[in-house]
Design an enzyme around this catalytic site. Structure first.
Site, PDB file in Angstrom:
ATOM      1  N   ASP A  37       7.187   3.359   3.314  1.00 50.94           N
ATOM      2  CA  ASP A  37       7.531   4.531   4.105  1.00 50.94           C
ATOM      3  C   ASP A  37       8.896   4.574   4.494  1.00 50.94           C
ATOM      4  O   ASP A  37       9.592   5.038   3.787  1.00 50.94           O
ATOM      5  CB  ASP A  37       6.563   4.278   5.542  1.00 50.94           C
ATOM      6  N   ASP A  95       0.842  -1.292   0.107  1.00 51.81           N
ATOM      7  CA  ASP A  95       0.027   0.062   0.068  1.00 51.81           C
ATOM      8  C   ASP A  95       0.910   1.273  -0.052  1.00 51.81           C
ATOM      9  O   ASP A  95       0.693   2.248  -0.605  1.00 51.81           O
ATOM     10  CB  ASP A  95      -0.923   0.030   1.254  1.00 51.81           C
TER      11      ASP A  95
HETATM   12  P1  IMP Z   1       7.642   0.896   6.383  1.00 49.18           P
HETATM   13  O1  IMP Z   1       8.036  -0.501   6.876  1.00 49.18           O
HETATM   14  O2  IMP Z   1       8.058   2.134   7.329  1.00 49.18           O
HETATM   15  O3  IMP Z   1       8.033   1.185   4.775  1.00 49.18           O
HETATM   16  O4  IMP Z   1       5.987   0.876   6.727  1.00 49.18           O
HETATM   17  C1  IMP Z   1       5.221   0.435   5.773  1.00 49.18           C
HETATM   18  C2  IMP Z   1       3.873  -0.034   6.364  1.00 49.18           C
HETATM   19  O5  IMP Z   1       3.701   1.173   7.376  1.00 49.18           O
HETATM   20  C3  IMP Z   1       2.771   0.181   5.409  1.00 49.18           C
HETATM   21  O6  IMP Z   1       2.555  -0.992   4.897  1.00 49.18           O
HETATM   22  C4  IMP Z   1       1.594   0.619   6.140  1.00 49.18           C
HETATM   23  O7  IMP Z   1       0.939  -0.354   6.657  1.00 49.18           O
HETATM   24  C5  IMP Z   1       2.284   1.477   7.345  1.00 49.18           C
HETATM   25  N1  IMP Z   1       2.218   2.916   6.987  1.00 49.18           N
HETATM   26  C6  IMP Z   1       3.267   3.902   6.795  1.00 49.18           C
HETATM   27  N2  IMP Z   1       2.813   5.073   6.481  1.00 49.18           N
HETATM   28  C7  IMP Z   1       1.439   5.075   6.643  1.00 49.18           C
HETATM   29  C8  IMP Z   1       0.349   6.140   6.462  1.00 49.18           C
HETATM   30  O8  IMP Z   1       0.831   7.334   6.130  1.00 49.18           O
HETATM   31  N3  IMP Z   1      -0.839   5.609   6.612  1.00 49.18           N
HETATM   32  C9  IMP Z   1      -1.216   4.299   6.879  1.00 49.18           C
HETATM   33  N4  IMP Z   1      -0.037   3.390   6.929  1.00 49.18           N
HETATM   34  C10 IMP Z   1       1.205   3.849   6.886  1.00 49.18           C
END
Ligand code: IMP
Length: 182
Positions: A103, A100
């Protein structure tokens, strides 16, 4: 617009249009591949994106799901836990991971490495949203729907405390809505 929403960043029409472009690009890229890719969607956030995207892929793809947890509230944290693994073997399979949002990139980095360890022939990534400013590890998706600013977004699969996933657009909540878990 939902009453808790401050602004819509990406409309339903824009998402459908972009999914059609991504679907075409993915179809072209894998058309001459020995096998169509297995789409691996990360639950729960990528479900609406997967559902829209696959309508536009002109290949005999299959899909499967994994559930990992990587964050609580609005901040990505620590290690990634696998809550649901794939039903099928990925040995020799070309995988297209469906996310989705990318981040910090930690989820993607960990899941990608895991699938490669399990013997996947290749692992590419398609993500609806990309938040490049938040990246802490060096990783990029192969296909990106939209880049978004460094704001917590909800809708089209993305949640805040499990809510707002069913909104047909991506937007930012009013500040007061991020203060409470009610
Ligand atoms: P990462 O491991 O930090 O890249 O996090 C990825 C996961 O964090 C995504 O698959 C989302 O489930 C959650 N996430 C990160 N940013 C957002 C946001 O702005 N809204 C909702 N979920 C988020």
């Amino acid at each position: 617009m939902h009453p808790n929403m401050k602004k819509v960043l990406i409309s339903e029409e824009q998402i459908v249009q972009r999914c059609s472009e991504l679907g075409k690009q993915i179809s072209d890229d894998y058309r001459n591949n020995a096998q169509p890719p297995l789409l691996v969607a990360l639950l729960k956030g990528s479900v609406p994106f997967l559902a829209e995207l696959i309508k536009h892929i002109e290949l005999e793809i299959q899909f499967d799901f994994m559930a990992v947890s990587s964050y609580e509230g609005t901040e990505s944290i620590g290690d990634i836990k696998i809550n649901k693994d794939l039903d099928c073997s990925v040995k020799g399979v070309d995988i297209l991971l469906v996310e989705d949002i990318v981040d910090t990139g930690k989820t993607l980095q960990t899941v990608k490495a895991m699938l490669k360890n399990k013997g996947a022939a290749s692992v590419r990534v398609v993500t609806l949203l990309d938040k490049p400013e938040r990246r802490t590890v060096e990783i990029e998706a192969d296909y990106v729907g939209f880049a978004v600013p460094n704001e917590f977004v909800v809708g089209f699969g993305l949640d805040f405390n499990q809510k707002y996933r069913n909104l047909p657009y991506v937007g930012v909540l009013k500040e007061e809505c991020y203060q409470t878990t009610a």
